[in-house]
Design a protein around this motif. Structure first.
Motif, PDB file in Angstrom:
ATOM      1  N   ALA A   1       0.837  -1.200   0.000  1.00 34.25           N
ATOM      2  CA  ALA A   1       0.000   0.000   0.000  1.00 34.25           C
ATOM      3  C   ALA A   1       0.872   1.251   0.000  1.00 34.25           C
ATOM      4  O   ALA A   1       1.998   1.261   0.513  1.00 34.25           O
ATOM      5  CB  ALA A   1      -0.923  -0.003   1.216  1.00 34.25           C
ATOM      6  N   THR A   2       0.313   2.331  -0.547  1.00 33.77           N
ATOM      7  CA  THR A   2       1.108   3.546  -0.755  1.00 33.77           C
ATOM      8  C   THR A   2       1.521   4.237   0.541  1.00 33.77           C
ATOM      9  O   THR A   2       2.465   5.036   0.536  1.00 33.77           O
ATOM     10  CB  THR A   2       0.320   4.551  -1.617  1.00 33.77           C
ATOM     11  OG1 THR A   2      -0.960   4.795  -1.006  1.00 33.77           O
ATOM     12  CG2 THR A   2       0.103   4.003  -3.012  1.00 33.77           C
ATOM     13  N   GLU A   3       0.831   3.946   1.661  1.00 36.16           N
ATOM     14  CA  GLU A   3       1.229   4.610   2.911  1.00 36.16           C
ATOM     15  C   GLU A   3       2.506   4.022   3.517  1.00 36.16           C
ATOM     16  O   GLU A   3       3.041   4.549   4.478  1.00 36.16           O
ATOM     17  CB  GLU A   3       0.097   4.542   3.948  1.00 36.16           C
ATOM     18  CG  GLU A   3      -0.270   3.152   4.404  1.00 36.16           C
ATOM     19  CD  GLU A   3      -1.501   2.625   3.690  1.00 36.16           C
ATOM     20  OE1 GLU A   3      -2.255   1.869   4.304  1.00 36.16           O
ATOM     21  OE2 GLU A   3      -1.704   2.986   2.523  1.00 36.16           O
ATOM     22  N   PHE A   4       2.981   2.925   2.931  1.00 31.90           N
ATOM     23  CA  PHE A   4       4.226   2.322   3.391  1.00 31.90           C
ATOM     24  C   PHE A   4       5.360   2.656   2.428  1.00 31.90           C
ATOM     25  O   PHE A   4       5.145   2.841   1.232  1.00 31.90           O
ATOM     26  CB  PHE A   4       4.096   0.799   3.484  1.00 31.90           C
ATOM     27  CG  PHE A   4       3.071   0.330   4.465  1.00 31.90           C
ATOM     28  CD1 PHE A   4       3.383   0.187   5.811  1.00 31.90           C
ATOM     29  CD2 PHE A   4       1.781   0.022   4.043  1.00 31.90           C
ATOM     30  CE1 PHE A   4       2.431  -0.242   6.711  1.00 31.90           C
ATOM     31  CE2 PHE A   4       0.821  -0.407   4.945  1.00 31.90           C
ATOM     32  CZ  PHE A   4       1.147  -0.531   6.283  1.00 31.90           C
ATOM     33  N   SER A   5       6.576   2.719   2.955  1.00 33.50           N
ATOM     34  CA  SER A   5       7.759   2.861   2.118  1.00 33.50           C
ATOM     35  C   SER A   5       8.653   1.656   2.367  1.00 33.50           C
ATOM     36  O   SER A   5       8.643   1.073   3.458  1.00 33.50           O
ATOM     37  CB  SER A   5       8.510   4.151   2.454  1.00 33.50           C
ATOM     38  OG  SER A   5       8.960   4.130   3.808  1.00 33.50           O
ATOM     39  N   ALA A   6       9.401   1.270   1.351  1.00 33.81           N
ATOM     40  CA  ALA A   6      10.250   0.087   1.483  1.00 33.81           C
ATOM     41  C   ALA A   6      11.540   0.269   0.704  1.00 33.81           C
ATOM     42  O   ALA A   6      11.559   0.888  -0.363  1.00 33.81           O
ATOM     43  CB  ALA A   6       9.507  -1.152   0.993  1.00 33.81           C
ATOM     44  N   THR A   7      12.609  -0.272   1.263  1.00 31.78           N
ATOM     45  CA  THR A   7      13.885  -0.337   0.569  1.00 31.78           C
ATOM     46  C   THR A   7      14.366  -1.777   0.625  1.00 31.78           C
ATOM     47  O   THR A   7      13.854  -2.603   1.386  1.00 31.78           O
ATOM     48  CB  THR A   7      14.938   0.583   1.217  1.00 31.78           C
ATOM     49  OG1 THR A   7      15.100   0.212   2.605  1.00 31.78           O
ATOM     50  CG2 THR A   7      14.502   2.040   1.143  1.00 31.78           C
ATOM     51  N   GLY A   8      15.372  -2.080  -0.175  1.00 36.28           N
ATOM     52  CA  GLY A   8      15.860  -3.447  -0.251  1.00 36.28           C
ATOM     53  C   GLY A   8      15.389  -4.108  -1.535  1.00 36.28           C
ATOM     54  O   GLY A   8      14.691  -3.505  -2.356  1.00 36.28           O
ATOM     55  N   ARG A   9      15.779  -5.358  -1.708  1.00 37.57           N
ATOM     56  CA  ARG A   9      15.466  -6.063  -2.952  1.00 37.57           C
ATOM     57  C   ARG A   9      14.852  -7.425  -2.654  1.00 37.57           C
ATOM     58  O   ARG A   9      15.092  -8.031  -1.607  1.00 37.57           O
ATOM     59  CB  ARG A   9      16.725  -6.256  -3.788  1.00 37.57           C
ATOM     60  CG  ARG A   9      17.387  -4.958  -4.230  1.00 37.57           C
ATOM     61  CD  ARG A   9      18.318  -5.210  -5.406  1.00 37.57           C
ATOM     62  NE  ARG A   9      19.359  -6.194  -5.092  1.00 37.57           N
ATOM     63  CZ  ARG A   9      20.046  -6.871  -6.004  1.00 37.57           C
ATOM     64  NH1 ARG A   9      19.792  -6.699  -7.288  1.00 37.57           N
ATOM     65  NH2 ARG A   9      20.988  -7.732  -5.643  1.00 37.57           N
ATOM     66  N   VAL A  10      14.051  -7.888  -3.615  1.00 35.66           N
ATOM     67  CA  VAL A  10      13.493  -9.236  -3.576  1.00 35.66           C
ATOM     68  C   VAL A  10      14.013  -9.975  -4.802  1.00 35.66           C
ATOM     69  O   VAL A  10      13.793  -9.546  -5.942  1.00 35.66           O
ATOM     70  CB  VAL A  10      11.952  -9.222  -3.587  1.00 35.66           C
ATOM     71  CG1 VAL A  10      11.409 -10.656  -3.539  1.00 35.66           C
ATOM     72  CG2 VAL A  10      11.403  -8.408  -2.425  1.00 35.66           C
ATOM     73  N   LEU A  11      14.706 -11.075  -4.568  1.00 33.87           N
ATOM     74  CA  LEU A  11      15.242 -11.898  -5.655  1.00 33.87           C
ATOM     75  C   LEU A  11      14.558 -13.261  -5.620  1.00 33.87           C
ATOM     76  O   LEU A  11      14.432 -13.876  -4.552  1.00 33.87           O
ATOM     77  CB  LEU A  11      16.752 -12.080  -5.513  1.00 33.87           C
ATOM     78  CG  LEU A  11      17.604 -10.813  -5.372  1.00 33.87           C
ATOM     79  CD1 LEU A  11      19.061 -11.176  -5.118  1.00 33.87           C
ATOM     80  CD2 LEU A  11      17.483  -9.955  -6.621  1.00 33.87           C
ATOM     81  N   LEU A  12      14.136 -13.733  -6.778  1.00 34.80           N
ATOM     82  CA  LEU A  12      13.497 -15.045  -6.869  1.00 34.80           C
ATOM     83  C   LEU A  12      14.195 -15.849  -7.952  1.00 34.80           C
ATOM     84  O   LEU A  12      14.179 -15.470  -9.128  1.00 34.80           O
ATOM     85  CB  LEU A  12      12.007 -14.888  -7.179  1.00 34.80           C
ATOM     86  CG  LEU A  12      11.184 -16.170  -7.247  1.00 34.80           C
ATOM     87  CD1 LEU A  12      11.324 -16.990  -5.960  1.00 34.80           C
ATOM     88  CD2 LEU A  12       9.721 -15.860  -7.515  1.00 34.80           C
ATOM     89  N   ASP A  13      14.823 -16.940  -7.540  1.00 34.86           N
ATOM     90  CA  ASP A  13      15.591 -17.794  -8.447  1.00 34.86           C
ATOM     91  C   ASP A  13      16.598 -16.977  -9.262  1.00 34.86           C
ATOM     92  O   ASP A  13      16.777 -17.176 -10.477  1.00 34.86           O
ATOM     93  CB  ASP A  13      14.656 -18.567  -9.385  1.00 34.86           C
ATOM     94  CG  ASP A  13      13.836 -19.615  -8.646  1.00 34.86           C
ATOM     95  OD1 ASP A  13      14.197 -19.951  -7.500  1.00 34.86           O
ATOM     96  OD2 ASP A  13      12.834 -20.090  -9.204  1.00 34.86           O
ATOM     97  N   GLY A  14      17.228 -16.037  -8.579  1.00 35.88           N
ATOM     98  CA  GLY A  14      18.277 -15.248  -9.204  1.00 35.88           C
ATOM     99  C   GLY A  14      17.804 -14.018  -9.955  1.00 35.88           C
ATOM    100  O   GLY A  14      18.619 -13.218 -10.407  1.00 35.88           O
ATOM    101  N   HIS A  15      16.483 -13.842 -10.076  1.00 37.57           N
ATOM    102  CA  HIS A  15      15.937 -12.688 -10.786  1.00 37.57           C
ATOM    103  C   HIS A  15      15.482 -11.632  -9.778  1.00 37.57           C
ATOM    104  O   HIS A  15      14.798 -11.949  -8.803  1.00 37.57           O
ATOM    105  CB  HIS A  15      14.765 -13.100 -11.667  1.00 37.57           C
ATOM    106  CG  HIS A  15      15.104 -14.113 -12.720  1.00 37.57           C
ATOM    107  ND1 HIS A  15      15.839 -13.804 -13.839  1.00 37.57           N
ATOM    108  CD2 HIS A  15      14.811 -15.441 -12.796  1.00 37.57           C
ATOM    109  CE1 HIS A  15      15.983 -14.890 -14.585  1.00 37.57           C
ATOM    110  NE2 HIS A  15      15.367 -15.893 -13.974  1.00 37.57           N
TER     111      HIS A  15
END
Length: 213
Positions: A54-68
């Motif tokens: 949701a737009t009221e949250f902010s996030a940093t970092g990455r999500v990788l799935l099977d190297g992608h």
């Protein structure tokens, strides 16, 4: 290519307040459990992974799935399956039609029907394709919801307290079925729950979030 689901230096905040920090790799067939009370940000983490934060949250970092790197990918292209507390079956569709919704487009009618029959057989629901979801028990609905999600061929499985509405005996049965299917398919599993028995049954690592408010 590295298989599994990687939450790399993920930080989620709301209104400048950090809700959670996670840096973890979930290997194929492994389960990472995130525990904590309501409102601490467990489901918010799942929303970040699925691309529906949701737009009221902010996030940093990455999500990788099977190297992608799927951090910025559209939600429908992430190949991440999710099960919720409610089965969310379509009430106006038969069991078979609900399962067909999970299938990728393509294939003949006979091929699709065969996949649906195979999926029902896998969870002990042979011959249920024409049944109305309203006639199913809670455990049967949970099994149909699981197979519908698996028929979409996900590369990771997220669990948002999917066992919480089941009674104790049924909860243990459905829980083991979900974890077993994930292991067979070598799917990394991210589960959020407030139930210690769910965490124990998962058998993987556990992150406990605290509500500091």
């Amino acid at each position: 290519m590295d298989k599994g689901l990687v939450l790399q230096d993920v930080v989620i905040a709301k209104g400048g307040n950090v809700l959670l920090r996670v840096d973890h790799t979930i290997g194929p067939g492994e389960v990472l459990t995130v525990m904590g009370p309501s409102g601490v940000g467990k489901s918010t983490l799942l929303s970040f992974v699925t691309g529906t934060l949701a737009t009221e949250f902010s996030a940093t970092g990455r999500v990788l799935l099977d190297g992608h790197d799927i951090t910025e990918a559209p939600a429908h292209l992430r190949r991440v399956g999710i099960l919720f507390q409610d089965d969310l079956l379509f009430p106006h569709m038969s069991v078979g039609a609900n399962l067909a919704f999970g299938l990728a487009r393509g294939g003949s009618r006979a091929e699709r029907a065969a996949k649906i029959a195979e999926a029902l057989s896998e969870v002990g629901l042979e011959g249920f394709a024409d049944r109305d979801p309203a006639t199913l028990s809670g455990g049967q609905k949970a099994r149909v919801a699981l197979m519908r999600m698996l028929l979409s061929d996900p590369c990771a499985l997220l669990l948002d307290e999917p066992f919480s509405r089941l009674d104790a005996a049924l909860r243990a049965q459905v829980r083991e079925m979900v974890f077993a299917r994930a292991r067979v398919r070598a799917l990394p599993v991210l589960m959020v729950t407030h139930d210690a028995e769910d965490a124990a049954a998962a058998g993987g690592q556990v992150i406990v979030l605290c509500n500091d408010a």
